[in-house]
Design a protein around this motif. Structure first.
Motif, PDB file in Angstrom:
ATOM      1  N   ASP A  34       0.805  -1.223   0.000  1.00  0.00           N
ATOM      2  CA  ASP A  34       0.000   0.000   0.000  1.00  0.00           C
ATOM      3  C   ASP A  34       0.837   1.271   0.000  1.00  0.00           C
ATOM      4  OD1 ASP A  34      -2.301  -1.559   0.071  1.00  0.00           O
ATOM      5  OD2 ASP A  34      -2.298  -1.620   2.257  1.00  0.00           O
ATOM      6  N   TRP A  35       2.174   1.132  -0.006  1.00  0.00           N
ATOM      7  CA  TRP A  35       3.048   2.305   0.012  1.00  0.00           C
ATOM      8  C   TRP A  35       2.877   3.089  -1.274  1.00  0.00           C
ATOM      9  CZ3 TRP A  35       8.043   3.169  -2.516  1.00  0.00           C
ATOM     10  CH2 TRP A  35       8.670   4.329  -2.064  1.00  0.00           C
ATOM     11  N   ASP A  36       2.628   4.385  -1.138  1.00  0.00           N
ATOM     12  CA  ASP A  36       2.405   5.260  -2.292  1.00  0.00           C
ATOM     13  C   ASP A  36       3.432   6.389  -2.248  1.00  0.00           C
ATOM     14  OD1 ASP A  36       1.516   6.903  -4.308  1.00  0.00           O
ATOM     15  OD2 ASP A  36      -0.511   7.158  -3.508  1.00  0.00           O
ATOM     16  N   PRO A  37       4.523   6.270  -3.028  1.00  0.00           N
ATOM     17  CA  PRO A  37       5.565   7.287  -2.955  1.00  0.00           C
ATOM     18  C   PRO A  37       5.084   8.685  -3.349  1.00  0.00           C
ATOM     19  CG  PRO A  37       5.991   5.759  -4.759  1.00  0.00           C
ATOM     20  CD  PRO A  37       4.842   5.220  -3.987  1.00  0.00           C
ATOM     21  N   VAL A  38       4.129   8.789  -4.265  1.00  0.00           N
ATOM     22  CA  VAL A  38       3.611  10.092  -4.666  1.00  0.00           C
ATOM     23  C   VAL A  38       2.880  10.740  -3.486  1.00  0.00           C
ATOM     24  CG1 VAL A  38       2.014  11.299  -6.221  1.00  0.00           C
ATOM     25  CG2 VAL A  38       3.476   9.461  -7.092  1.00  0.00           C
ATOM     26  N   ALA A  39       2.078   9.961  -2.783  1.00  0.00           N
ATOM     27  CA  ALA A  39       1.369  10.489  -1.612  1.00  0.00           C
ATOM     28  C   ALA A  39       2.346  10.891  -0.512  1.00  0.00           C
ATOM     29  CB  ALA A  39       0.378   9.446  -1.086  1.00  0.00           C
ATOM     30  N   VAL A  40       3.414  10.136  -0.349  1.00  0.00           N
ATOM     31  CA  VAL A  40       4.419  10.467   0.655  1.00  0.00           C
ATOM     32  C   VAL A  40       5.074  11.801   0.320  1.00  0.00           C
ATOM     33  CG1 VAL A  40       6.657   9.787   1.605  1.00  0.00           C
ATOM     34  CG2 VAL A  40       4.863   8.084   1.338  1.00  0.00           C
ATOM     35  N   LEU A  41       5.440  11.999  -0.930  1.00  0.00           N
ATOM     36  CA  LEU A  41       6.057  13.257  -1.337  1.00  0.00           C
ATOM     37  C   LEU A  41       5.089  14.433  -1.201  1.00  0.00           C
ATOM     38  CD1 LEU A  41       8.130  12.119  -4.434  1.00  0.00           C
ATOM     39  CD2 LEU A  41       8.976  12.753  -2.179  1.00  0.00           C
ATOM     40  N   GLN A  42       3.828  14.217  -1.520  1.00  0.00           N
ATOM     41  CA  GLN A  42       2.829  15.276  -1.354  1.00  0.00           C
ATOM     42  C   GLN A  42       2.685  15.633   0.124  1.00  0.00           C
ATOM     43  OE1 GLN A  42      -0.519  13.489  -3.351  1.00  0.00           O
ATOM     44  NE2 GLN A  42      -0.071  14.525  -5.284  1.00  0.00           N
ATOM     45  N   GLY A  43       2.693  14.620   0.974  1.00  0.00           N
ATOM     46  CA  GLY A  43       2.611  14.862   2.417  1.00  0.00           C
ATOM     47  C   GLY A  43       3.815  15.635   2.922  1.00  0.00           C
ATOM     48  N   GLU A  44       4.995  15.330   2.399  1.00  0.00           N
ATOM     49  CA  GLU A  44       6.196  16.069   2.781  1.00  0.00           C
ATOM     50  C   GLU A  44       6.102  17.524   2.332  1.00  0.00           C
ATOM     51  OE1 GLU A  44       9.703  14.085   1.407  1.00  0.00           O
ATOM     52  OE2 GLU A  44       9.380  12.364   2.707  1.00  0.00           O
ATOM     53  N   ASP A  45       5.601  17.755   1.128  1.00  0.00           N
ATOM     54  CA  ASP A  45       5.436  19.124   0.643  1.00  0.00           C
ATOM     55  C   ASP A  45       4.445  19.894   1.507  1.00  0.00           C
ATOM     56  OD1 ASP A  45       7.272  18.864  -1.399  1.00  0.00           O
ATOM     57  OD2 ASP A  45       5.759  18.415  -2.935  1.00  0.00           O
ATOM     58  N   GLU A  46       3.347  19.244   1.894  1.00  0.00           N
ATOM     59  CA  GLU A  46       2.357  19.888   2.753  1.00  0.00           C
ATOM     60  C   GLU A  46       2.953  20.210   4.121  1.00  0.00           C
ATOM     61  OE1 GLU A  46      -0.909  17.147   2.780  1.00  0.00           O
ATOM     62  OE2 GLU A  46      -1.333  17.471   0.649  1.00  0.00           O
ATOM     63  N   ALA A  47       3.726  19.294   4.670  1.00  0.00           N
ATOM     64  CA  ALA A  47       4.364  19.522   5.968  1.00  0.00           C
ATOM     65  C   ALA A  47       5.375  20.665   5.882  1.00  0.00           C
ATOM     66  CB  ALA A  47       5.044  18.251   6.460  1.00  0.00           C
ATOM     67  N   TYR A  48       6.137  20.732   4.796  1.00  0.00           N
ATOM     68  CA  TYR A  48       7.120  21.785   4.608  1.00  0.00           C
ATOM     69  C   TYR A  48       6.424  23.141   4.513  1.00  0.00           C
ATOM     70  CZ  TYR A  48      11.094  24.375   2.776  1.00  0.00           C
ATOM     71  OH  TYR A  48      12.087  25.283   2.597  1.00  0.00           O
ATOM     72  N   ALA A  49       5.329  23.200   3.737  1.00  0.00           N
ATOM     73  CA  ALA A  49       4.577  24.451   3.601  1.00  0.00           C
ATOM     74  C   ALA A  49       4.011  24.882   4.948  1.00  0.00           C
ATOM     75  CB  ALA A  49       3.463  24.282   2.571  1.00  0.00           C
ATOM     76  N   LEU A  50       3.522  23.953   5.720  1.00  0.00           N
ATOM     77  CA  LEU A  50       2.962  24.264   7.036  1.00  0.00           C
ATOM     78  C   LEU A  50       4.049  24.740   7.999  1.00  0.00           C
ATOM     79  CD1 LEU A  50       0.464  24.281   8.833  1.00  0.00           C
ATOM     80  CD2 LEU A  50       0.934  21.890   9.376  1.00  0.00           C
ATOM     81  N   LEU A  51       5.214  24.154   7.901  1.00  0.00           N
ATOM     82  CA  LEU A  51       6.316  24.504   8.796  1.00  0.00           C
ATOM     83  C   LEU A  51       6.690  25.971   8.674  1.00  0.00           C
ATOM     84  CD1 LEU A  51       8.539  23.569  10.780  1.00  0.00           C
ATOM     85  CD2 LEU A  51       9.930  23.007   8.781  1.00  0.00           C
TER      86      LEU A  51
END
Length: 83
Positions: A34-51
């Motif tokens: 179930d690992w989705d690398p695209v979703a992981v990268l999107q989550g990282e981008d969202e976390a970076y923007a929030l930071l």
């Protein structure tokens, strides 16, 4: 003291190709189907923007200086701090 001549030494090499292939297979197995690398990268981008969201003017200036100096990555895709 008896020093050995370096030309008399026997070369010692290890081929880690099989170990690296096994390690990679284990990593992929641990990530699961179930690992989705695209979703992981999107989550990282969202976390970076929030930071770095909600900075006051002074914090924003400091952030901009650090990005310009290459200490922090910018907001562009594929970002990373300069080395």
């Amino acid at each position: 003291m008896n020093k050995e001549d370096p030309t008399d030494l026997i070369p010692f090499t290890i081929d880690l190709t099989l170990d690296e292939a096994r390690r990679r297979a284990e990593v992929m197995a641990a990530l699961g189907p179930d690992w989705d690398p695209v979703a992981v990268l999107q989550g990282e981008d969202e976390a970076y923007a929030l930071l770095y969201s909600g900075l006051d003017a002074e914090q924003q200036r400091t952030y901009d200086l650090l990005v310009a100096a290459g200490v922090l990555p910018g907001k562009e895709p594929g970002r990373e701090a300069a080395h």
